[in-house]
Write a protein that holds these residues in place. Sequence first.
Motif, PDB file in Angstrom:
ATOM      1  N   SER A 215     -13.177 -87.931  31.713  1.00 19.89           N
ATOM      2  CA  SER A 215     -12.969 -86.508  31.959  1.00 19.89           C
ATOM      3  C   SER A 215     -12.081 -85.843  30.916  1.00 19.89           C
ATOM      4  O   SER A 215     -12.004 -84.608  30.851  1.00 19.89           O
ATOM      5  N   LEU A 216     -11.419 -86.635  30.094  1.00 21.95           N
ATOM      6  CA  LEU A 216     -10.508 -86.090  29.088  1.00 21.95           C
ATOM      7  C   LEU A 216     -11.298 -85.567  27.898  1.00 21.95           C
ATOM      8  O   LEU A 216     -12.194 -86.244  27.381  1.00 21.95           O
ATOM      9  N   GLU A 217     -10.944 -84.398  27.454  1.00 23.68           N
ATOM     10  CA  GLU A 217     -11.661 -83.770  26.345  1.00 23.68           C
ATOM     11  C   GLU A 217     -11.580 -84.629  25.089  1.00 23.68           C
ATOM     12  O   GLU A 217     -10.496 -85.060  24.675  1.00 23.68           O
ATOM     13  N   GLY A 218     -12.735 -84.879  24.491  1.00 22.44           N
ATOM     14  CA  GLY A 218     -12.772 -85.626  23.241  1.00 22.44           C
ATOM     15  C   GLY A 218     -12.778 -87.131  23.399  1.00 22.44           C
ATOM     16  O   GLY A 218     -12.806 -87.857  22.392  1.00 22.44           O
ATOM     17  N   CYS A 219     -12.760 -87.639  24.630  1.00 24.92           N
ATOM     18  CA  CYS A 219     -12.742 -89.085  24.861  1.00 24.92           C
ATOM     19  C   CYS A 219     -14.110 -89.584  25.306  1.00 24.92           C
ATOM     20  O   CYS A 219     -14.745 -88.999  26.187  1.00 24.92           O
ATOM     21  N   GLU A 220     -14.565 -90.671  24.696  1.00 28.57           N
ATOM     22  CA  GLU A 220     -15.769 -91.375  25.122  1.00 28.57           C
ATOM     23  C   GLU A 220     -15.360 -92.785  25.554  1.00 28.57           C
ATOM     24  O   GLU A 220     -14.410 -93.360  25.014  1.00 28.57           O
ATOM     25  N   VAL A 221     -16.087 -93.330  26.534  1.00 28.23           N
ATOM     26  CA  VAL A 221     -15.651 -94.561  27.185  1.00 28.23           C
ATOM     27  C   VAL A 221     -16.775 -95.587  27.246  1.00 28.23           C
ATOM     28  O   VAL A 221     -17.934 -95.238  27.518  1.00 28.23           O
ATOM     29  N   PHE A 222     -16.407 -96.858  27.023  1.00 25.61           N
ATOM     30  CA  PHE A 222     -17.298 -97.997  27.226  1.00 25.61           C
ATOM     31  C   PHE A 222     -16.508 -99.018  28.028  1.00 25.61           C
ATOM     32  O   PHE A 222     -15.474 -99.513  27.572  1.00 25.61           O
ATOM     33  N   ALA A 223     -16.972 -99.337  29.232  1.00 31.25           N
ATOM     34  CA  ALA A 223     -16.220-100.228  30.110  1.00 31.25           C
ATOM     35  C   ALA A 223     -17.109-101.328  30.678  1.00 31.25           C
ATOM     36  O   ALA A 223     -18.318-101.135  30.882  1.00 31.25           O
ATOM     37  N   VAL A 224     -16.499-102.485  30.927  1.00 36.16           N
ATOM     38  CA  VAL A 224     -17.157-103.589  31.612  1.00 36.16           C
ATOM     39  C   VAL A 224     -16.314-103.922  32.828  1.00 36.16           C
ATOM     40  O   VAL A 224     -15.123-104.252  32.692  1.00 36.16           O
ATOM     41  N   ASP A 225     -16.908-103.813  34.028  1.00 32.29           N
ATOM     42  CA  ASP A 225     -16.117-104.061  35.228  1.00 32.29           C
ATOM     43  C   ASP A 225     -16.084-105.551  35.560  1.00 32.29           C
ATOM     44  O   ASP A 225     -16.698-106.380  34.869  1.00 32.29           O
ATOM     45  N   ALA A 226     -15.374-105.908  36.621  1.00 36.81           N
ATOM     46  CA  ALA A 226     -15.170-107.313  36.967  1.00 36.81           C
ATOM     47  C   ALA A 226     -16.461-108.016  37.346  1.00 36.81           C
ATOM     48  O   ALA A 226     -16.532-109.251  37.323  1.00 36.81           O
ATOM     49  N   VAL A 230     -21.841-102.741  32.868  1.00 35.26           N
ATOM     50  CA  VAL A 230     -21.428-101.864  31.766  1.00 35.26           C
ATOM     51  C   VAL A 230     -21.544-100.413  32.203  1.00 35.26           C
ATOM     52  O   VAL A 230     -22.576-100.001  32.740  1.00 35.26           O
ATOM     53  N   LEU A 231     -20.494 -99.647  31.956  1.00 41.54           N
ATOM     54  CA  LEU A 231     -20.502 -98.217  32.237  1.00 41.54           C
ATOM     55  C   LEU A 231     -20.027 -97.506  30.989  1.00 41.54           C
ATOM     56  O   LEU A 231     -19.027 -97.905  30.377  1.00 41.54           O
TER      57      LEU A 231
END
Length: 239
Positions: A215-226, A230-231
Amino acid sequence: MRRVEHVMGFPVSLRVDDEDVPERAADAVFAWLREVDERFSPFKPDSEVSRHGRGEPAPHEPSADLVEVLDLCEHYRLATDGAFDVRLPGRAFDPCAVVKGWSMQRAAELLRAAGARRFCLNAGGDVVASGGPWRVGIRHPERADKLCATVELTDGGVATSGRYERGDHIIDGRTGRPATELLSLTVVATTLTEADSVATAAFAMGADGIEWAASLEGCEVFAVDAEGRVLRTAGLALC
């Protein structure tokens, strides 16, 4: 120009593709990082950070650099409702999650001031770059010899927080327990200061941190949960 040195406990590599940037620009970068290690390491009892954490009186007011770091720490503590907290009960004051990205971003500014336009500074896997495109690999959180993605970076920073190198070392300040809902979380932002701080803060929040960071302006995210899922945000530029 190419250089690699071991600073602040990890390898830092510098690549500058501009032909007219003097070698002293790299000297200035690594001198700054060694200064940061002396002043901001919580593992050195005489550092400015250690003295501040113990509440010891100093001959001068906190330096402007320390004030800036403290302000960043407080900003992310408030933004995460206390999940990110560098002052955990029973633990020494430790702002490393902010200091690393902040100091590397300052190093990038030194390079720009010296005339560098195309460069890449890699600090133990966290990267600040200019004049891309650059290809930055995201390490697989369970297989050290594999990448799970590669992002394209033109100007900005990429930072990853995870459990694969130091175990469950990121603490959720709201509970006092290790954050274990994610395996890794990578943030791409306009500066490494923000990318590094947001990655750690979001990881401390657990699964909810993914949406918060996105939700932060200018931030892109790549996450791996437990669970190994992949999100990622739609705007993330993958190669």
